[in-house]
Design an enzyme around this catalytic site. Sequence first.
Site, short mmCIF file in Angstrom:
data_model
loop_
_atom_site.label_atom_id
_atom_site.label_comp_id
_atom_site.label_asym_id
_atom_site.label_seq_id
_atom_site.Cartn_x
_atom_site.Cartn_y
_atom_site.Cartn_z
N LYS A 130 -6.27 11.51 -1.71
CA LYS A 130 -7.54 12.15 -1.34
C LYS A 130 -7.30 13.22 -0.27
CE LYS A 130 -9.65 7.81 -2.57
NZ LYS A 130 -9.99 6.44 -2.11
N HIS A 133 -1.10 -5.21 -7.84
CA HIS A 133 -1.42 -4.26 -6.76
C HIS A 133 -0.71 -4.56 -5.45
CE1 HIS A 133 -4.81 -2.17 -8.77
NE2 HIS A 133 -4.98 -3.32 -9.37
C1 26V Z 1 -3.94 -8.63 0.28
C2 26V Z 1 -3.46 -9.48 1.23
C3 26V Z 1 -4.00 -10.84 1.30
C4 26V Z 1 -3.21 -11.78 2.18
C5 26V Z 1 -2.67 -11.11 3.41
C6 26V Z 1 -1.91 -9.87 3.15
C7 26V Z 1 -2.49 -9.01 2.12
C8 26V Z 1 -2.08 -7.71 2.01
C9 26V Z 1 -2.58 -6.88 1.07
C10 26V Z 1 -3.51 -7.32 0.19
C11 26V Z 1 -4.03 -6.37 -0.80
C12 26V Z 1 -4.09 -6.91 -2.16
C13 26V Z 1 -4.41 -5.97 -3.24
C14 26V Z 1 -4.69 -4.55 -2.88
O1 26V Z 1 -5.75 -4.19 -2.44
N1 26V Z 1 -3.72 -3.69 -3.11
C15 26V Z 1 -3.87 -2.26 -2.94
O2 26V Z 1 -4.19 -1.72 -4.21
C16 26V Z 1 -4.34 -0.32 -4.18
C17 26V Z 1 -4.77 0.12 -5.56
O3 26V Z 1 -3.73 -0.10 -6.46
C18 26V Z 1 -3.07 0.35 -3.73
O4 26V Z 1 -3.28 1.74 -3.67
C19 26V Z 1 -2.65 -0.17 -2.37
O5 26V Z 1 -1.40 0.34 -2.00
C20 26V Z 1 -2.58 -1.70 -2.42
O6 26V Z 1 -2.33 -2.24 -1.13
#
Ligand code: 26V
Length: 832
Positions: free
Chosen positions: A678, A375
């Site tokens: 959405k 993701h």
């Molecule tokens: C986690 C972290 C943790 C450390 C600091 C930076 C950072 C940035 C982003 C994330 C998100 C991790 C996983 C996540 O939520 N991804 C999201 O997943 C969605 C469903 O697939 C997707 O639509 C989003 O674009 C994606 O950011």
Amino acid sequence: MDISERLAADETSRTVDTEQNDADVVALRDAILDKLTYHVGKRRAVATERDWLIATAVAIRDLIVDRWVSSTEATYQQGAKRVYYLSLEFLIGRLLFDNLNNMNMIETMRAALAGLDVDLDKLRALEPDAALGNGGLGRLAACFMESMATLDIPAHGYGIRYEHGLFRQVVKNGWQHEYPEDWLAMGNPWEFHRPEVSYNIGFGGSIEAVPISEAAVRHVWHPAETVEAVGYDTPVVGWRGRRVNTLRLWSARSADPLRLDAFNHGDHAGALAEQVRAESITKVLYPSDATAAGQELRLRQEYFFVSASLQDLVRRHIRAFGHISSLPDKTAIQLNDTHPAIAVAELMRILLDVHQIPWEEAWRMTQATFSYTNHTLLPEALEVWPVPLMERLLPRHMQIIYLINALHLGKVRLEYPSDDRLLSSVSMIDEQQGRRVRMSHLAFLGSHRVNGVSALHTGLMRETVFRDLHNLFPERIVNVTNGIAFRRWLFEANPRLTRLLTDTVGPKVLEDENALTALRPLASDRAFQKRFAACRYVNKLALADLIRRELEIRVDPNALFDVHIKRIHEYKRQLLNILEAIALYNAIRARPMDDWAPRVKIFAGKAAASYYQAKLVIKLIHDVAKVVNNDPTVRNILKIVFLPNYSVSLAEMVIPASDVSEQISTAGMEASGTGNMKFALNGALTVGTLDGANVEIAERVGMENIHIFGLTADKVAARRQRGLDAGDLIAASPALSEVLDSVQAGVFSPDEPDRYRGLVDSLRYHDYFLVCADFDHYFATQRHIADIWRRPEEWWQSAILNTANVGWFSSDRSIRDYATDVWDVPAYQASA
Ligand code: 26V
């Protein structure tokens, strides 16, 4: 809009129920009264609204249980393959309307409660959100659970029953503060506690190698610590109750809750220490969007829920099929990101150590069973666990990981002898900063399919983070573009528009997302446009009312509502949006008599507690809002609003009232986005970059119906290669220069003129997120959008074409893709 149009819109009835009859209403009313008496234990005269909510929920739950039991029995009888969705997050939101809607019971319930002088909408607002997730990944899991039930796929979700979900955001003087959230405070009427479903989860300790023949040993793990996992089940209702699946969430209990001797000796706290330590595992959701802290607790959470889930599903498999060997034929396990990736080693451990299956066969079974969804490609978000921590907490798993890695690297070495770069790149152990286990590699190697969540993101996976693994296993990475549950995000969130759609297209629009295309010919029909616009207007009135109540800000529902709601993150570029607002403010002040299209900029979103830059952006939005909203020159032309404590429920309210959807991440950084879908489904026009699923939305709605700007992902990469000093760009843009100078000079922060000095300095000298590079194009695109807003026929045609063309983004389509390309299970076809 004249008053008759408004009324017409309001009469566009509120729900999508197909039928209701008096006998059902009476039966339901009696059931609710029964629950009030015998479940809640109250008389009508003294019942509070909360009591009514519980009685109502439990009455619905009874009806759901009947379907639940039949779904479960049918699966056993058919010997069907099951899907298990392992996710550390399920961002569910409220369930009252979701369940009523899917059970086709909203109007029956409304009538039943009205007969008891209870208002269903008030009960709806009382239910706390189940916020067991941070953002997109958790919400996707919730949409997928609903779609799997709708498509009649026997599926179980597994996760953690956090006592406290995502923090409550309070904004004081523009700064975000976090408070614990308490969704279970008044009990959870949807769940069933299953104290009999409990498993022991081990941590630490030692491994004993017991010889079982001359050539073989059996490994026995003696954990130093054991925690108990107890299940709580929530039924997941598919559309029209077609099928009811289970979401099983684990709660931690101490195997040894009270040391009575210590307690009796007066050491009350010490006697409970074990319990506190064990139960802390499921105490809080980890705000994984930023911190590196609490590492060990996070790893304990991951292993805790993975181990409980695998023990549970293996037990179910053996009960149903008699033997472990058929597991891969009857089970597909989806890893939602790397958070449950330790499952690969845990299943190997179960197969090797408990069932004594030989290594090669165990590995084949493991790979055939698992698949993994990635993701994010952001390096700071990719999970790596220090080897010493893994060795201490999960010693047997670490042995297994070493062996998987050794065999894998052995094969690579045979094919590419002495390619050290390749070996270190595809190794599960990262040797860069201390030795760390790459969970993405463990998940990749242990799976038969690995998927990205949008076409662009999947392409980038193949080219960047997984490049070398992809070359070794070119068939493994596939794309499954995300989707959203139309039941929640259209039917429940926007009943007015839904009724307009069923009136126009017919009830099949509720069953088959492709039926939305029937709207295309109506897009230019002025009468239909007016009805479409009227739905939006009534939704905007409700949102304007919320804004007035929450913030004491009056906004004009005739203004363009320009909405940016999602986690606050630098790559999502709320900063670009607020800087554009300042430029617009400057332009209005320079030419106040021009014919400006009145606009309300609406923001909402949470910043990770430790993410200072993100919190500073929230503060800047508030600082700018204060100046702009109180400046008589801009009057009602521009208003800026930040709605606190963003949630699923707030999104349900805001999205149907939005004219413009902000999807402006730095290209290449947003894996997919689902908010973008959405908004488009509800007919908002997107202003966005060619990032994530925006690309595919553009393909489907057509470039004339989406407002794309900015650098593309490959241009972003090239720009970063060249260097990120934005001096020349800023010098070339008078509007941007003026904005940055004013922010830096403290125009919006007179109480602390230097507040944004650092922020502006990083834009000038190290503009990693390309805010300056994209600024002028973004500003111009926004002005173009304002021009279209002034031509309603064009605007509404475009809005309708958005709704008409985004049926493909239904999570039903995503789940059908998983069913065929990843899980190999049948899925019900609505359109067939
Ligand atoms: C986690 C972290 C943790 C450390 C600091 C930076 C950072 C940035 C982003 C994330 C998100 C991790 C996983 C996540 O939520 N991804 C999201 O997943 C969605 C469903 O697939 C997707 O639509 C989003 O674009 C994606 O950011």
